[in-house]
Design a protein around this motif. Structure first.
Motif, PDB file in Angstrom:
ATOM      1  N   VAL A  93       0.846  -1.198   0.000  1.00  0.00           N
ATOM      2  CA  VAL A  93       0.000   0.000   0.000  1.00  0.00           C
ATOM      3  C   VAL A  93       0.881   1.248   0.000  1.00  0.00           C
ATOM      4  O   VAL A  93       0.640   2.205  -0.739  1.00  0.00           O
ATOM      5  CB  VAL A  93      -0.929   0.004   1.240  1.00  0.00           C
ATOM      6  CG1 VAL A  93      -1.731   1.301   1.298  1.00  0.00           C
ATOM      7  CG2 VAL A  93      -1.850  -1.207   1.219  1.00  0.00           C
ATOM      8  N   GLN A  94       1.929   1.216   0.827  1.00  0.00           N
ATOM      9  CA  GLN A  94       2.850   2.345   0.907  1.00  0.00           C
ATOM     10  C   GLN A  94       3.598   2.541  -0.406  1.00  0.00           C
ATOM     11  O   GLN A  94       3.822   3.684  -0.840  1.00  0.00           O
ATOM     12  CB  GLN A  94       3.837   2.116   2.060  1.00  0.00           C
ATOM     13  CG  GLN A  94       4.856   3.203   2.254  1.00  0.00           C
ATOM     14  CD  GLN A  94       4.257   4.507   2.755  1.00  0.00           C
ATOM     15  OE1 GLN A  94       3.051   4.718   2.693  1.00  0.00           O
ATOM     16  NE2 GLN A  94       5.094   5.392   3.242  1.00  0.00           N
ATOM     17  N   VAL A  95       3.971   1.457  -1.051  1.00  0.00           N
ATOM     18  CA  VAL A  95       4.651   1.547  -2.353  1.00  0.00           C
ATOM     19  C   VAL A  95       3.725   2.186  -3.387  1.00  0.00           C
ATOM     20  O   VAL A  95       4.132   3.067  -4.156  1.00  0.00           O
ATOM     21  CB  VAL A  95       5.105   0.154  -2.814  1.00  0.00           C
ATOM     22  CG1 VAL A  95       5.611   0.205  -4.254  1.00  0.00           C
ATOM     23  CG2 VAL A  95       6.197  -0.395  -1.893  1.00  0.00           C
ATOM     24  N   ALA A  96       2.459   1.752  -3.391  1.00  0.00           N
ATOM     25  CA  ALA A  96       1.490   2.312  -4.335  1.00  0.00           C
ATOM     26  C   ALA A  96       1.274   3.795  -4.077  1.00  0.00           C
ATOM     27  O   ALA A  96       1.193   4.605  -5.016  1.00  0.00           O
ATOM     28  CB  ALA A  96       0.167   1.560  -4.232  1.00  0.00           C
ATOM     29  N   LEU A  97       1.211   4.181  -2.805  1.00  0.00           N
ATOM     30  CA  LEU A  97       1.052   5.600  -2.473  1.00  0.00           C
ATOM     31  C   LEU A  97       2.287   6.400  -2.881  1.00  0.00           C
ATOM     32  O   LEU A  97       2.173   7.544  -3.330  1.00  0.00           O
ATOM     33  CB  LEU A  97       0.797   5.759  -0.973  1.00  0.00           C
ATOM     34  CG  LEU A  97      -0.580   5.304  -0.472  1.00  0.00           C
ATOM     35  CD1 LEU A  97      -0.613   5.294   1.047  1.00  0.00           C
ATOM     36  CD2 LEU A  97      -1.681   6.208  -1.025  1.00  0.00           C
ATOM     37  N   GLY A  98       3.479   5.785  -2.733  1.00  0.00           N
ATOM     38  CA  GLY A  98       4.699   6.433  -3.184  1.00  0.00           C
ATOM     39  C   GLY A  98       4.678   6.699  -4.677  1.00  0.00           C
ATOM     40  O   GLY A  98       5.103   7.764  -5.141  1.00  0.00           O
TER      41      GLY A  98
END
Length: 267
Positions: A93-98
């Motif tokens: 999720v954090q990678v996608a938000l990045g």
């Protein structure tokens, strides 16, 4: 080690944002803007963004490795395993938000990216405290509260509310304030968790829990004040920080006289 890499990733993300490098690398993701297949940075702003991604990649590997080890090793506390697995599930999720901060760069996405990173940091901090809990004593509660008392004024002093009257709220100032933010968050987690384990006083454990709640409000209001420059938020931020400081001081005094548990009964 994973906790350290997660913290470093957050601070490097702050540096990338503060230097305006979030949209460097020609807004490419996960590629950059130079070298074979555009994998490397072409200039200093691109380097900030590229290096943030590079460290984040290792943080992701460390998170996944920690989760796999926690699940597979029979002697790992199930609570620890659950926490690091939750961190692993948040990682994509954090990678996608990045990626979205590069392709869209809206304030809402930026905020979600930051708070998801903080949540992962909290999960691994709690897991680390659980691992070391048998070795942590009442002295560590006092140390954590004292540390919070020391760093909290720096959190306010390094904010645009104060530092803006002296110098620019530069990238280095922002990294310093967010470093203090992580330290403050870690201190209240340690104080609350170890205090609940070591002391019988409901009054003290309630006070320690209050430090955690107040610290979250200080961090939230401090970030909102930075993003919006709202005088009302500035005043509320300072008021909550002052209340947290008083709570720290009272907590240190109460720790000295609170009755200890006769055994390490888990809460």
């Amino acid at each position: 080690m994973t906790l350290v890499v997660v913290a470093a990733t957050i601070l490097l993300g702050i540096a990338a944002k503060a230097t305006g490098s979030g949209l460097a690398c020609e807004a490419n993701w996960p590629q950059c803007d130079a070298g074979p297949f555009n994998l490397f940075p072409a200039n200093l702003p691109s380097f900030y963004e590229w290096f943030h991604r590079f460290v984040a990649m290792f943080a992701g590997f460390a998170i996944i490795g920690s989760a796999v080890a926690a699940v597979r090793l029979p002697n790992v506390d199930r609570r620890v395993a659950a926490l690091v697995v939750a961190g692993m599930l948040l990682t994509p999720v954090q990678v996608a938000l990045g990626r979205e901060t590069v392709t869209q760069y809206t304030m809402d996405i930026l905020a979600l990216h930051f708070w998801t990173a903080v949540l992962i940091f909290v999960l691994f901090t709690v897991a680390t405290v659980l691992v070391w809990a048998p070795q942590l004593t009442s002295a560590h509660v006092t140390t954590a509260l004292a540390f919070g008392t020391i760093v909290l004024p720096f959190h306010v002093a390094l904010s645009p509310l104060v530092i803006g009257d002296i110098t620019n709220y530069s990238a280095s100032m922002q990294m310093a304030q967010y470093g203090v933010t992580l330290g403050l968050l870690g201190s209240v987690i340690v104080a609350t968790m170890v205090g609940r384990r070591r002391f019988e006083s409901n009054r003290l454990t309630g006070l320690l829990s209050a430090t955690t709640v107040l610290a979250v409000f200080v961090i939230f209001l401090g970030r909102r004040a930075i993003m919006t420059f709202n005088p009302a938020l500035d005043s509320l931020y300072v008021a909550v920080a002052a209340l947290l400081f008083v709570t720290f001081v009272i907590g240190i005094r109460q720790v000295r006289h609170a009755p200890h548990r006769s055994s390490d009964t888990r809460q």
